[in-house]
Write a protein that holds these residues in place. Structure first.
Motif, PDB file in Angstrom:
ATOM      1  N   ILE A  65      80.975  10.056  -2.294  1.00  0.00           N
ATOM      2  CA  ILE A  65      80.934  11.455  -2.712  1.00  0.00           C
ATOM      3  C   ILE A  65      79.483  11.904  -2.858  1.00  0.00           C
ATOM      4  CG2 ILE A  65      81.585  13.108  -4.495  1.00  0.00           C
ATOM      5  CD1 ILE A  65      83.951  12.012  -2.998  1.00  0.00           C
ATOM      6  N   VAL A  66      79.162  13.012  -2.235  1.00  0.00           N
ATOM      7  CA  VAL A  66      77.815  13.582  -2.366  1.00  0.00           C
ATOM      8  C   VAL A  66      77.600  14.023  -3.813  1.00  0.00           C
ATOM      9  CG1 VAL A  66      76.300  15.485  -1.696  1.00  0.00           C
ATOM     10  CG2 VAL A  66      77.725  14.342   0.032  1.00  0.00           C
ATOM     11  N   GLU A  67      76.500  13.543  -4.406  1.00  0.00           N
ATOM     12  CA  GLU A  67      76.191  13.903  -5.786  1.00  0.00           C
ATOM     13  C   GLU A  67      75.057  14.914  -5.881  1.00  0.00           C
ATOM     14  OE1 GLU A  67      74.617  11.293  -9.404  1.00  0.00           O
ATOM     15  OE2 GLU A  67      76.795  11.341  -9.198  1.00  0.00           O
ATOM     16  N   GLU A  68      74.080  14.799  -5.002  1.00  0.00           N
ATOM     17  CA  GLU A  68      72.912  15.685  -5.061  1.00  0.00           C
ATOM     18  C   GLU A  68      72.330  15.796  -3.662  1.00  0.00           C
ATOM     19  OE1 GLU A  68      68.641  16.023  -7.516  1.00  0.00           O
ATOM     20  OE2 GLU A  68      69.955  14.260  -7.754  1.00  0.00           O
ATOM     21  N   VAL A  69      71.766  16.951  -3.333  1.00  0.00           N
ATOM     22  CA  VAL A  69      71.180  17.139  -2.005  1.00  0.00           C
ATOM     23  C   VAL A  69      69.773  17.703  -2.127  1.00  0.00           C
ATOM     24  CG1 VAL A  69      73.434  17.515  -0.931  1.00  0.00           C
ATOM     25  CG2 VAL A  69      72.097  19.483  -1.695  1.00  0.00           C
ATOM     26  N   GLY A  70      68.937  17.359  -1.131  1.00  0.00           N
ATOM     27  CA  GLY A  70      67.593  17.913  -1.070  1.00  0.00           C
ATOM     28  C   GLY A  70      67.611  19.362  -0.601  1.00  0.00           C
ATOM     29  N   ASP A  72      66.488  20.844   1.958  1.00  0.00           N
ATOM     30  CA  ASP A  72      66.705  21.132   3.377  1.00  0.00           C
ATOM     31  C   ASP A  72      68.146  20.889   3.827  1.00  0.00           C
ATOM     32  OD1 ASP A  72      64.070  21.821   3.632  1.00  0.00           O
ATOM     33  OD2 ASP A  72      63.466  20.027   4.752  1.00  0.00           O
ATOM     34  N   ILE A  73      68.971  20.399   2.952  1.00  0.00           N
ATOM     35  CA  ILE A  73      70.336  20.045   3.342  1.00  0.00           C
ATOM     36  C   ILE A  73      71.250  21.266   3.268  1.00  0.00           C
ATOM     37  CG2 ILE A  73      72.339  18.624   2.798  1.00  0.00           C
ATOM     38  CD1 ILE A  73      70.035  17.013   3.925  1.00  0.00           C
ATOM     39  N   THR A  74      71.883  21.593   4.406  1.00  0.00           N
ATOM     40  CA  THR A  74      72.806  22.737   4.467  1.00  0.00           C
ATOM     41  C   THR A  74      74.215  22.336   4.896  1.00  0.00           C
ATOM     42  OG1 THR A  74      72.286  23.246   6.784  1.00  0.00           O
ATOM     43  CG2 THR A  74      70.881  24.243   5.092  1.00  0.00           C
ATOM     44  N   THR A  75      74.380  21.125   5.404  1.00  0.00           N
ATOM     45  CA  THR A  75      75.657  20.729   6.015  1.00  0.00           C
ATOM     46  C   THR A  75      76.622  20.071   5.039  1.00  0.00           C
ATOM     47  OG1 THR A  75      74.596  18.667   6.707  1.00  0.00           O
ATOM     48  CG2 THR A  75      74.696  20.457   8.329  1.00  0.00           C
ATOM     49  N   VAL A  76      76.121  19.553   3.935  1.00  0.00           N
ATOM     50  CA  VAL A  76      76.981  18.968   2.902  1.00  0.00           C
ATOM     51  C   VAL A  76      76.522  19.487   1.545  1.00  0.00           C
ATOM     52  CG1 VAL A  76      77.518  16.873   4.230  1.00  0.00           C
ATOM     53  CG2 VAL A  76      75.559  16.871   2.663  1.00  0.00           C
TER      54      VAL A  76
END
Length: 346
Positions: A65-70, A72-76
Motif C-alpha cells: 500500500i502506498v503510504e507517501e509520495v514525492g 513529482d509523483i502523479t500516477t499513484v
C-alpha cells in the motif's frame, strides 16, 4: 520498523531500523503486504557469492500500500494497492520505449533491494509502479500470491519467452524448475507453444510444470538431457529455449538443445565465468535476454491475465512464513522444502 539483514552465509535475521523517508521527488514509500525469497537471494545465503556481513537483504519482490509520495509523483497516491517491480524504469528513454526497462538508461539505481521489510522506499515510482484495483482484503490469499509473482518471477519467465520469440506451434525447452522456470512454462503456453519440454528432477516441480502446461518432463542433466531433447524432437532441437538458472551447465544445455537459428532467452542471473561463442556462431543460435521488463508486461499482459483467472503463477509459493520467520523461509528454499517462500508482512 522491521527489516531483514544478511548476517553471513546461512543466516539472515530481523532487525529494527528507521522507517524509510522520501529522499527524492520521485520516491514512493510503500507499506509491504507480501514479499518473498527469490532464488537469486540464495546465492549469497549459500556462500556462492560475496556479500558483506550485516548488510541489507537482497529481496526485491513486493506488493503493498502506498503510504507517501514525492512531489513529482502523479500516477499513484496514498492508499493505492500496487505491485512494486524489481525494475524501476522511467518509461520514456529509448530502452523503456522499446520495452526493455530492465536496462533503463536514465537511472543508475534501477533495481530494488531490501524489500524483505515492513516498509520500503521505491525510487523512480512515477511510471514503474503498477496499480492493482481495490485493496488487499478484496483478494483471496491465492490471488495475492499470483499478484506478488508480477513483481518479478512471472514477468521474468515471460521475458524469457518474449525474447526467445516463442510463437504459436513452437517446441520450447525450459531449463530450470525454480519459480522462474515454472513461470516460463506458463509464458510459453500463453504465447501458443505446442510442445513445452520442462527440465526438472524434483517431483513437486514436475507436477506443477505439467499443471502449468508442460507436455514433457526431462529429469536428466547435462549431455543426457540434451540426448533426451534430441530424441523427443527427431534430432531437430527446440524452436526456442528458456534458460532460467544462470549456471555454466544450464547455459551449456540451453545452447545444445536449440535447433539452428533458434533463440535462447536467458533470464537466469549469470554465474558462469565465461561463455564460448564459437559453437553458437556455427549453429546460428541467437542469444537474447537480461533483466525482465516487469512494468511493461504487467501493464500490457500479465496483470489482466491474473485478474481474469487465466493464469495462476502464485502456485509457485508452496510455503508461507511471517516476517519474523525469515531465516526459516530461506532455509526452506535452500533445503528444497519449498519452491518459493512467501513472506506475510501485514
Amino acid at each position: 520498523m522491521k527489516t531483514t539483514m544478511f548476517m553471513k552465509p546461512g543466516k539472515v535475521q530481523i532487525e529494527d531500523i528507521d522507517k524509510p523517508t522520501i529522499q527524492a521527488p520521485d520516491d514512493v514509500i510503500i507499506h509491504v503486504v507480501r514479499t518473498c525469497v527469490c532464488g537469486s537471494d540464495l546465492w549469497a545465503y549459500r556462500g556462492l557469492e560475496d556479500k558483506a556481513a550485516h548488510s541489507e537483504n537482497s529481496g526485491h519482490e513486493a506488493i503493498g500500500i502506498v503510504e507517501e509520495v514525492g512531489s513529482d509523483i502523479t500516477t499513484v497516491q496514498p492508499g493505492d494497492f500496487v505491485i512494486a517491480p524489481f525494475t524501476h524504469g522511467c518509461g520514456h528513454c529509448a530502452a523503456c520505449r522499446a520495452g526493455f526497462e530492465g536496462d533503463c538508461q536514465n537511472h543508475t539505481d534501477n533495481f530494488s533491494n531490501g524489500v524483505q521489510a515492513e516498509y520500503i522506499r521505491f525510487q523512480h515510482g512515477e511510471w514503474a509502479l503498477v496499480k492493482i484495483p481495490g485493496q488487499p482484503q478484496d483478494y483471496s490469499e491465492a490471488m495475492l500470491k499470483s499478484l506478488l509473482t508480477l513483481a518479478d518471477v512471472m514477468a521474468t519467465g515471460y521475458h524469457a519467452a518474449r525474447v526467445a520469440n516463442v510463437s504459436a506451434g513452437d517446441t520450447v525447452v525450459v531449463v530450470g524448475d525454480g519459480a522462474v522456470g515454472l513461470c516460463g512454462v506458463i509464458a510459453a503456453q500463453m504465447r501458443g507453444a505446442k510442445r513445452i519440454i520442462a527440465m526438472s528432477r524434483h517431483e513437486d516441480r514436475q507436477k506443477l510444470a505439467t499443471e502449468f502446461g508442460a507436455t514433457d518432463i526431462i529429469a536428466e542433466r547435462g549431455d543426457d538431457a540434451v540426448a533426451k531433447v534430441m530424441a523427443l524432437t527427431n534430432n531437430a532441437g527446440a524452436d526456442a529455449v528458456l534458460e532460467c538458472v544462470g549456471t555454466e551447465q544450464s547455459n551449456d544445455t540451453a545452447m545444445k538443445v536449440a535447433r539452428p537459428g533458434a533463440i535462447v532467452g536467458r533470464v537466469g542471473l549469470p554465474h558462469e565465468p565465461k561463455m564460448d561463442m564459437s559453437e553458437s556462431f556455427y549453429s546460428n543460435t541467437i542469444i537474447a535476454g537480461g533483466p525482465a521488463s516487469v512494468t511493461t508486461y504487467d501493464k500490457q499482459v500479465l496483470l489482466k491475465a491474473v485478474l481474469d483467472g487465466d493464469i495462476h503463477p502464485g502456485k509457485v509459493f508452496t510455503k508461507s512464513f511471517k516476517l519474523d520467520e525469515i531465516d526459516d523461509a530461506y532455509q526452506a528454499m535452500t533445503k528444497r522444502e519449498a519452491i518459493k517462500s512467501l513472506i506475510v508482512v501485514d
